[in-house]
Design a protein around this motif. Structure first.
Motif, PDB file in Angstrom:
ATOM      1  N   VAL A   1       0.942  -1.045   0.092  1.00 57.93           N
ATOM      2  CA  VAL A   1       0.204   0.221  -0.133  1.00 57.93           C
ATOM      3  C   VAL A   1       0.948   1.248  -0.041  1.00 57.93           C
ATOM      4  CG1 VAL A   1      -1.643   1.292   1.338  1.00 57.93           C
ATOM      5  CG2 VAL A   1      -2.108  -1.027   0.989  1.00 57.93           C
TER       6      VAL A   1
ATOM      7  N   ILE B   1      -7.232   3.606  -2.854  1.00 62.51           N
ATOM      8  CA  ILE B   1      -6.598   2.363  -2.492  1.00 62.51           C
ATOM      9  C   ILE B   1      -7.543   1.699  -1.202  1.00 62.51           C
ATOM     10  CG2 ILE B   1      -4.377   1.261  -1.641  1.00 62.51           C
ATOM     11  CD1 ILE B   1      -2.688   3.402  -3.025  1.00 62.51           C
TER      12      ILE B   1
ATOM     13  N   GLY C   1      -6.259  -0.347  -6.159  1.00 62.98           N
ATOM     14  CA  GLY C   1      -6.041   0.846  -6.299  1.00 62.98           C
ATOM     15  C   GLY C   1      -6.190   1.327  -7.786  1.00 62.98           C
TER      16      GLY C   1
END
Length: 263
Positions: free
Chosen positions: A210, A221, A254
């Protein structure tokens, strides 16, 4: 609209369903036979039948079904851990891909997600599957061949961390030990607003992935886990099954934005 019935021909895939413990995915070939503990089936007797028909076997009946991606999870060999239907279906939904799109994935593994993507992308779509192991891709090719989907897939022996050959693809899907090291390559390959989907088995991998996605130009995301629980249905005794597919992995998704375009 009238439904056109197309009889089963040699070379067609067929799911032979006897009961929930006995389902077999075969490709019809003259002269071959399927042996089960309930009786055997000669492939020749399937030719000319229709999907949905029932045939007699020594100890009961067998149903001839048109294979779906769900069937590959119960019938095809899996020399490696696979992406399960609950995760594969969410990947397709969350990525926004549609028939005719091009999707890149790494790694191929047993090819279960590869086949599922090829099935939904349709005859004009394309799955580009990267892996570093030729033996795994050979097994994936055999599995794809069972459903006659090999022409929708391009297999590449290459480390995706070294780059993605394709550009302006609709989605990139990563199923690998260190996906954060391929995030920048995924960004370069994606079309604007394209989706990056990452599948990882442990929590430790989520943070690294992430943070790298944020650094490389991805927004919207999310890190998620899907739990699937099947129910046992009997009269006056409906309850969850004692066993089932619970934790399989974590999904990170994402979308790419074009860096440096703010007014």
């Amino acid at each position: 609209m009238r439904f056109i019935h197309v009889p089963i021909q040699e070379g067609d895939p067929v799911t032979i369903w006897i009961d929930n413990k006995r389902a077999f995915l075969i490709k019809v070939k003259k002269g071959k036979r399927l042996d089960t503990d309930k009786g055997y089936i000669i492939h020749d007797q399937l030719i000319g039948k229709e999907y949905g028909e029932i045939i007699k076997i020594a100890k009961g009946e067998a149903y001839l079904l048109k294979p779906t991606p769900m069937d590959i999870y119960t019938t095809l060999p899996r020399p490696s851990q696979v992406v399960y239907p609950k995760d594969a279906s969410y990947i397709i939904y969350a990525s926004g891909v549609q028939p005719g799109d091009t999707v890149v994935e790494a790694g191929t593994g047993s090819g279960f997600l590869t086949i599922t993507l090829a099935y939904f992308l349709g005859p004009n779509g394309k799955v580009i599957s990267y892996d570093v192991r030729e033996d795994m891709q050979n097994k994936a090719k055999q599995n794809a061949l069972m459903l006659n989907l090999l022409d929708r897939i391009e297999f590449k022996i290459k480390d995706i961390r070294q780059g993605i050959d394709e550009k302006d693809v609709s989605a990139v899907i990563l199923d690998m030990p260190d996906p954060w090291n391929a995030v920048s390559k995924a960004y370069e390959a994606l079309k604007p607003s394209g989706s990056l989907i990452v599948f990882v088995p442990t929590v430790n991998q989520i943070e690294k992935t992430v943070l790298q996605m944020r650094n490389e130009g991805f927004i919207d995301i999310h890190a998620e886990e899907l739990i699937l629980r099947e129910y046992q249905v009997k009269e006056n005794a409906v309850r969850p099954k004692n066993i089932g597919v619970m934790h399989t992995g974590y999904l990170i998704r994402g979308r790419k934005y074009i860096k440096g375009t703010s007014l």
